[in-house]
Design a protein around this motif. Structure first.
Motif, PDB file in Angstrom:
ATOM      1  N   GLY A  91       0.806  -1.212   0.000  1.00 28.33           N
ATOM      2  CA  GLY A  91       0.000   0.000   0.000  1.00 28.33           C
ATOM      3  C   GLY A  91       0.841   1.266   0.000  1.00 28.33           C
ATOM      4  N   ILE A  92       1.955   1.254   0.723  1.00 27.58           N
ATOM      5  CA  ILE A  92       2.852   2.415   0.710  1.00 27.58           C
ATOM      6  C   ILE A  92       3.348   2.673  -0.712  1.00 27.58           C
ATOM      7  N   MET A  93       3.725   1.604  -1.408  1.00 30.18           N
ATOM      8  CA  MET A  93       4.156   1.785  -2.799  1.00 30.18           C
ATOM      9  C   MET A  93       2.985   2.244  -3.671  1.00 30.18           C
ATOM     10  N   ARG A 112       0.364  10.758   4.903  1.00 24.98           N
ATOM     11  CA  ARG A 112      -0.211   9.444   5.165  1.00 24.98           C
ATOM     12  C   ARG A 112       0.886   8.414   5.449  1.00 24.98           C
ATOM     13  N   ILE A 113       1.933   8.421   4.668  1.00 22.09           N
ATOM     14  CA  ILE A 113       3.008   7.451   4.907  1.00 22.09           C
ATOM     15  C   ILE A 113       3.684   7.728   6.248  1.00 22.09           C
ATOM     16  N   ILE A 123       1.598   6.232   8.969  1.00 21.44           N
ATOM     17  CA  ILE A 123       1.790   4.779   9.052  1.00 21.44           C
ATOM     18  C   ILE A 123       3.085   4.455   9.785  1.00 21.44           C
ATOM     19  N   VAL A 124       4.161   5.084   9.374  1.00 20.69           N
ATOM     20  CA  VAL A 124       5.475   4.776   9.933  1.00 20.69           C
ATOM     21  C   VAL A 124       5.549   5.168  11.406  1.00 20.69           C
ATOM     22  N   THR A 125       4.943   6.291  11.774  1.00 20.29           N
ATOM     23  CA  THR A 125       4.918   6.702  13.177  1.00 20.29           C
ATOM     24  C   THR A 125       4.158   5.703  14.025  1.00 20.29           C
ATOM     25  N   PHE A 126       3.056   5.198  13.508  1.00 15.82           N
ATOM     26  CA  PHE A 126       2.304   4.163  14.214  1.00 15.82           C
ATOM     27  C   PHE A 126       3.147   2.906  14.391  1.00 15.82           C
ATOM     28  N   LEU A 127       3.869   2.524  13.346  1.00 17.87           N
ATOM     29  CA  LEU A 127       4.668   1.302  13.391  1.00 17.87           C
ATOM     30  C   LEU A 127       5.809   1.387  14.404  1.00 17.87           C
ATOM     31  N   GLU A 168      11.655  13.876   8.452  1.00 13.46           N
ATOM     32  CA  GLU A 168      11.254  13.008   9.562  1.00 13.46           C
ATOM     33  C   GLU A 168      10.901  11.613   9.060  1.00 13.46           C
ATOM     34  N   LEU A 169      10.190  11.543   7.940  1.00 15.13           N
ATOM     35  CA  LEU A 169       9.797  10.252   7.389  1.00 15.13           C
ATOM     36  C   LEU A 169      11.020   9.406   7.053  1.00 15.13           C
TER      37      LEU A 169
END
Length: 497
Positions: A173-175, A194-195, A198-202, A261-262
């Motif tokens: 989904g990220i891709m 959005r990405i 996701i990454v912060t949640f992970l 940050e990402l």
């Protein structure tokens, strides 16, 4: 509760007065609702063979449905269908281009009262070019990862009937979001946001020696067991996720605070994956699962050839916990790896006879471009190319005499089917008549012309049954007159990415 059966003593209690006041107020509200308000914001967009309607949802609490009305070429309006109260869009698959329609809708409440008509809109279908059709399919598929993403984590849900999120599907989904940014489905800034979400949640989600579980709770990040003993790390699903994140790190090059940050967060998660742990520290092969409760009980060695090629590529390339290169040869390629046979006139360097399900040639190469790359066993782009041609040729040959198989209706891979879920492939015991659109469509990089022919057939000839709000449904089986109602993240992702 009627006043005539309420005792004087009940009426004079505080609770009794409260109940009666509430019932009178509720009766007044229900009586005052009357006819529902007409729906607003109706819009219609025409495509090659369908029209999509969308509108704003009504606010009435007792609404039950919406009714769709259609007129063709300025004729009289006729009732088309009803949709549930939670819907705010519907697809009218007309199966033909160059048609003109007008639409209006009404709202229905629980007493059967129908609202006045909404605004009237019109739309026309038109003959779309190949490029327009491909963009349409990508845009609809993109919705699965954008509109249907988990609201808390932003991750991809396992399928359209659950709130459980999937790590590998989220990597795909990220891709897919990156494709959406490139194609203009969403802005660059929104995609980055959005990405990053996701990454912060992970960062705070459950991990097991840096490895994520296959499934997790999309609101808390806690592991959801995939099976009885699979309640810990899943190295293959994690590799699919890391593949997607590293692709994002490579593609998002800007210097805005969110972009910086990402990239930093992705790098840290990538560095924390302990690939060496998943070789039981010393083995010459990687293992798929480890559980804090059951240890290595699953005992599933990752050996090729299958969908897991990317696992070894990432494990060897790790900046912090790399495995020896020898694992590639002794582990990944250490079993029944090479083939060397010819099937339907096409050579197959690695993999099982006839190649196995087509996802073998998809999942590991969404982020890792196999073109112009080879090892001592194969050029993996060529292998995927021939694998796809073999799969298609088998469907044309159709040795099991399944209904519908043809040069434009092909593609055997893992998907739902009338009996559950199966990794469908070109063998008698795994070909049960189920065609999965993701198989041909995800093979577009290998066989663009044949895959485009399949896309047109699926959409124009079968779209009334298999086209929906997130694009093509997971699968269909004409022998059983069965069409899936499901969408799966791992099948949607390769179509888009």
């Amino acid at each position: 509760m009627s006043m005539c059966i309420v005792s004087r003593s009940f009426y004079h209690t505080w609770f009794g007065k409260f109940i009666l006041t509430f019932l009178f107020a509720l009766s007044f509200i229900c009586a005052s609702l009357g006819q529902p308000a007409p729906p607003t914001g109706l819009d219609a967009i025409g495509y090659d063979s369908h029209v999509e309607l969308s509108w704003y949802q009504n606010a009435e609490p007792n609404l039950t449905s919406y009714r769709i009305y259609r007129s063709e070429d300025q004729g009289g309006f006729e009732f088309l269908r009803s949709v549930g109260k939670l819907e705010k869009s519907t697809i009218d698959f007309v199966g033909q281009s160059e048609l003109q329609f007008e639409y209006r809708i009404t709202a229905i409440d629980d007493t059967g009262e129908e609202s006045a008509f909404s605004n009237e809109v019109n739309a026309a279908t038109f003959d779309m070019t190949d490029e327009q059709l491909l963009t349409m399919v990508q845009q609809y598929t993109f919705r699965y990862f954008w509109d249907f993403a988990h609201p808390v984590s932003g991750m991809a849900r396992e399928r359209n009937t659950t709130s459980i999120v999937t790590t590998g599907g989220t990597g795909f989904g990220i891709m897919g979001i990156l494709v959406g940014m490139e194609r203009g489905f969403v802005s660059h800034e929104k995609g980055v946001e959005r990405i990053l979400k996701i990454v912060t949640f992970l960062e705070e989600a459950d991990r097991f020696h840096g490895v994520f579980p296959h499934w997790m709770n999309g609101a808390t990040g806690e592991v959801v067991p995939f099976s009885e003993f699979d309640d810990g790390g899943d190295l293959v699903e994690t590799a699919f996720l890391i593949q997607g994140m590293l692709t994002a790190r490579q593609c998002i090059k800007g210097e805005s605070p969110n972009e910086v940050e990402l990239r930093e967060k992705i790098t840290q998660i990538w560095r924390e994956v302990d690939w060496n742990w998943y070789r039981k520290s010393v083995q010459q092969v990687l293992y798929w699962h480890w559980s804090p409760n059951y240890g290595w009980k699953m005992d599933h060695k990752i050996k090729g050839y299958n969908e897991a090629h990317i696992v070894y590529l990432l494990a060897i390339a790790s900046p912090t916990h790399p495995v020896p290169v020898s694992l590639y040869y002794n582990g990944w390629a250490g079993g029944s790896y090479e083939n060397g046979g010819t099937f339907y006139g096409y050579p197959l360097a690695v993999g099982p006879d006839r190649g196995g399900p087509l996802f073998f040639s998809h999942y590991s190469y969404l982020g890792f471009d196999p073109r112009y790359k080879k090892d001592r066993y194969a050029n993996y782009f060529n292998n995927g190319f021939y694998h796809t041609l073999i799969n298609r040729a088998y469907c044309i040959d159709n040795p099991e005499n399944h209904k519908g198989y043809s040069d434009v209706c092909w593609g055997l891979t893992a998907s739902d089917d009338p009996w559950g879920y199966l990794a469908h492939e070109p063998t008698a015991n795994r070909d049960n008549g189920t065609i999965s659109p993701t198989a041909a469509l995800s093979s577009m990089p290998y066989t663009p012309d044949y895959s485009m022919d399949a896309l047109k057939h699926f959409y124009r000839e079968l779209g009334d049954e298999i086209w929906g709000k997130y694009g093509f449904v997971d699968a269909f089986n004409m022998d059983e007159d069965w069409t899936a109602s499901s969408y799966l993240a791992i099948d949607q992702g390769p179509i888009l990415a």
